[in-house]
Write an enzyme that holds these catalytic residues in place. Structure first.
Site, short mmCIF file in Angstrom:
data_model
loop_
_atom_site.label_atom_id
_atom_site.label_comp_id
_atom_site.label_asym_id
_atom_site.label_seq_id
_atom_site.Cartn_x
_atom_site.Cartn_y
_atom_site.Cartn_z
N LYS A 67 41.75 -91.36 -24.60
CA LYS A 67 41.48 -90.46 -25.73
C LYS A 67 40.27 -90.99 -26.45
O LYS A 67 40.19 -92.19 -26.74
CB LYS A 67 42.67 -90.40 -26.69
CG LYS A 67 42.34 -89.53 -27.91
CD LYS A 67 43.56 -89.23 -28.75
CE LYS A 67 43.79 -90.29 -29.81
NZ LYS A 67 44.80 -89.85 -30.78
N HIS A 137 47.53 -84.75 -43.68
CA HIS A 137 47.55 -83.89 -42.49
C HIS A 137 48.77 -84.14 -41.60
O HIS A 137 49.39 -83.22 -41.09
CB HIS A 137 46.25 -84.14 -41.71
CG HIS A 137 46.20 -83.43 -40.41
ND1 HIS A 137 46.08 -82.08 -40.31
CD2 HIS A 137 46.28 -83.90 -39.14
CE1 HIS A 137 46.08 -81.72 -39.04
NE2 HIS A 137 46.19 -82.81 -38.31
N ASN A 159 53.77 -88.56 -53.14
CA ASN A 159 52.38 -88.66 -52.69
C ASN A 159 51.53 -89.12 -53.85
O ASN A 159 51.83 -88.82 -55.02
CB ASN A 159 51.88 -87.30 -52.17
CG ASN A 159 50.56 -87.45 -51.42
OD1 ASN A 159 50.48 -88.23 -50.47
ND2 ASN A 159 49.54 -86.74 -51.85
N MET A 219 54.28 -95.44 -40.34
CA MET A 219 53.37 -94.81 -39.38
C MET A 219 51.90 -94.82 -39.79
O MET A 219 51.03 -94.55 -38.98
CB MET A 219 53.79 -93.34 -39.18
CG MET A 219 55.23 -93.15 -38.75
SD MET A 219 55.66 -94.05 -37.25
CE MET A 219 54.58 -93.28 -36.06
N LYS A 226 44.97 -101.99 -43.51
CA LYS A 226 45.84 -100.98 -44.10
C LYS A 226 47.23 -101.57 -44.34
O LYS A 226 47.65 -102.50 -43.63
CB LYS A 226 45.99 -99.76 -43.18
CG LYS A 226 44.77 -98.84 -43.16
CD LYS A 226 45.12 -97.58 -42.38
CE LYS A 226 43.92 -96.70 -42.16
NZ LYS A 226 44.22 -95.62 -41.21
N GLY A 292 54.97 -98.11 -36.21
CA GLY A 292 54.32 -97.19 -35.25
C GLY A 292 52.81 -97.29 -35.36
O GLY A 292 52.20 -96.79 -36.31
P1 NAD Z 1 45.10 -87.75 -44.50
O1 NAD Z 1 43.76 -88.26 -44.85
O2 NAD Z 1 45.28 -86.31 -44.21
O3 NAD Z 1 46.16 -88.15 -45.64
C1 NAD Z 1 46.16 -89.44 -46.19
C2 NAD Z 1 47.42 -89.67 -46.97
O4 NAD Z 1 47.39 -91.00 -47.49
C3 NAD Z 1 47.58 -88.75 -48.17
O5 NAD Z 1 48.96 -88.50 -48.38
C4 NAD Z 1 47.03 -89.60 -49.32
O6 NAD Z 1 47.55 -89.23 -50.57
C5 NAD Z 1 47.55 -90.96 -48.91
N1 NAD Z 1 46.82 -92.08 -49.51
C6 NAD Z 1 45.50 -92.35 -49.38
N2 NAD Z 1 45.21 -93.48 -50.07
C7 NAD Z 1 46.36 -93.91 -50.63
C8 NAD Z 1 46.71 -95.01 -51.45
N3 NAD Z 1 45.80 -95.92 -51.80
N4 NAD Z 1 47.99 -95.13 -51.84
C9 NAD Z 1 48.92 -94.23 -51.45
N5 NAD Z 1 48.66 -93.17 -50.68
C10 NAD Z 1 47.39 -93.02 -50.28
O7 NAD Z 1 45.57 -88.64 -43.25
P2 NAD Z 1 46.65 -88.29 -42.14
O8 NAD Z 1 45.97 -87.64 -41.00
O9 NAD Z 1 47.85 -87.65 -42.75
O10 NAD Z 1 47.02 -89.77 -41.66
C11 NAD Z 1 47.74 -90.65 -42.52
C12 NAD Z 1 47.63 -92.06 -41.99
O11 NAD Z 1 48.22 -92.14 -40.69
C13 NAD Z 1 46.18 -92.54 -41.80
O12 NAD Z 1 46.10 -93.88 -42.23
C14 NAD Z 1 45.97 -92.46 -40.28
O13 NAD Z 1 44.99 -93.36 -39.83
C15 NAD Z 1 47.36 -92.83 -39.81
N6 NAD Z 1 47.67 -92.37 -38.44
C16 NAD Z 1 48.50 -93.17 -37.71
C17 NAD Z 1 48.82 -92.80 -36.42
C18 NAD Z 1 49.75 -93.66 -35.62
O14 NAD Z 1 49.91 -93.40 -34.41
N7 NAD Z 1 50.40 -94.62 -36.20
C19 NAD Z 1 48.31 -91.62 -35.88
C20 NAD Z 1 47.51 -90.80 -36.68
C21 NAD Z 1 47.19 -91.20 -37.97
#
Ligand code: NAD
Length: 323
Positions: A67, A137, A159, A219, A226, A292
């Site tokens: 990917k 998202h 949130n 997750m 992070k 995860g």
């Molecule tokens: P997004 O940008 O759409 O949403 C981010 C979320 O994090 C929002 O709810 C926001 O309010 C919150 N946030 C941001 N900064 C914050 C802080 N300092 N304190 C508390 N909350 C905070 O992102 P997304 O696509 O929903 O992804 C969320 C997270 O999941 C990202 O870190 C992304 O990298 C991670 N992710 C992990 C996997 C996995 O396989 N584990 C896969 C995809 C995404």
């Protein structure tokens, strides 16, 4: 080779398909039948983008590929998702490109499937309250996939920006689940299962807020730096992950390992639980954590399923790279 578009991926892959594919590949990883190659992730010095690729080979499912994609922070202003990815599948017998598959929707469902697999195997059967930390998202996908695993009767959510909780509330309404926006401390105290899916860089949940018996699917932490949980949670919980090597470097466990509260040997690959080689949760009062981190093999597993189902339903485009 075939082409499977984002629209087709949405049409052919449900949360249940993703669950099945991800559970199978976690099991294959724990048997040593499937392995991930080292992850590449680079700031490319253009458009503030983070670009990389995740790849691997599943000898049992015969998925070989990668990917490729990343994060383009300026995309939202162009009406595009900031996260962009595409999945390439190769024929493991010949090395020929087999399929090009849109990776955006599949990334969301494979990530949601991972936490759902952890809930299926680690959460108490009598779990009734689901706590959601984060409303970006990924969060709606997480909520839908989790809801299928236990008979939840309530969703609590928090949130950073509470106004963004409305999308999550709509999903809860569709699922006929009462929804309540709460502070983190209340969420931790009342939830049987908690999913954290944020981009936070500091602990959002403290150890002494949690009740015995909670399952946490953590997750959001997929990069060094992070963080979503107080590392002391790791010292007194049973810890599971998709891949131990990622958990201790880019996953949530990085912080507990750095502070000496956890060692890699304390972490169990969830595939061992799926394969019946580890009991998973041992007591109703155990706190279980699934770290995860997101592995390339998850992407290959759902992309292979999408390619197969798209072909079966006549929805895949075909092109030839050969002269
Ligand atoms: P997004 O940008 O759409 O949403 C981010 C979320 O994090 C929002 O709810 C926001 O309010 C919150 N946030 C941001 N900064 C914050 C802080 N300092 N304190 C508390 N909350 C905070 O992102 P997304 O696509 O929903 O992804 C969320 C997270 O999941 C990202 O870190 C992304 O990298 C991670 N992710 C992990 C996997 C996995 O396989 N584990 C896969 C995809 C995404």
């Amino acid at each position: 080779m075939i082409i499977v578009t984002e629209t087709t991926c949405r049409e052919v892959i449900s949360a249940a398909h993703a669950f099945e594919a991800v559970e199978a590949v976690f099991a294959a990883m724990a048997r040593g039948d499937a392995y991930n190659f080292p992850v590449i992730r680079e700031a490319i010095g253009h458009a503030e983008a983070l670009y990389g690729f995740k790849s691997g080979f599943d000898r049992a499912g015969l998925s070989l590929g990668l990917k490729s994609g990343g994060y383009w922070p300026g995309n939202a202003s162009r009406g595009l998702s900031n996260h962009q990815s595409s999945i390439f599948l190769f024929d493991p017998d010949t090395g020929q490109l087999q399929a090009l598959v849109g990776g955006n929707y599949l990334t969301a469902v494979r990530t949601a499937a991972a936490s759902a697999v952890s809930i299926a195997h680690l959460a108490r059967q009598d779990s009734r309250v689901l706590g959601m930390v984060g409303a970006g998202h990924q969060a709606p996908f997480q909520l839908r996939a989790a809801a299928a695993q236990r008979r939840f009767d309530k969703v609590l959510a928090w949130n950073l920006h509470p106004q963004k909780l409305s999308t999550l509330q709509q999903v809860a309404d569709e699922l006929d689940l009462p929804f309540q926006a709460v502070e983190r401390e209340q969420l931790a105290a009342e939830s049987d299962v908690i999913i954290t899916i944020t981009s936070a860089h500091e602990a959002l949940l403290q150890r002494d807020w949690l009740q015995p018996g909670t399952h946490i699917a953590c997750m959001g932490t997929d990069t060094a730096g992070k963080q979503e949980l107080d590392p002391s949670i790791f010292a007194s919980s049973r810890i599971f992950t998709d891949e131990v090597a990622q958990s201790v470097t880019i996953g949530e466990a990085q912080h507990a390992v750095a502070s000496g509260q956890l060692q890699a040997d304390d972490i169990t690959a969830i595939g061992a639980v799926i394969n019946g080689l580890h009991p998973g949760r041992q007591h109703a009062e155990d706190i279980t954590v699934f770290d995860g981190t997101g592995v390339g093999l998850q992407d290959l597993a759902v992309a292979s399923a999408a390619a197969r189902l798209a072909q079966e339903r006549g929805l895949a485009g075909e092109v030839s790279l050969q002269a």
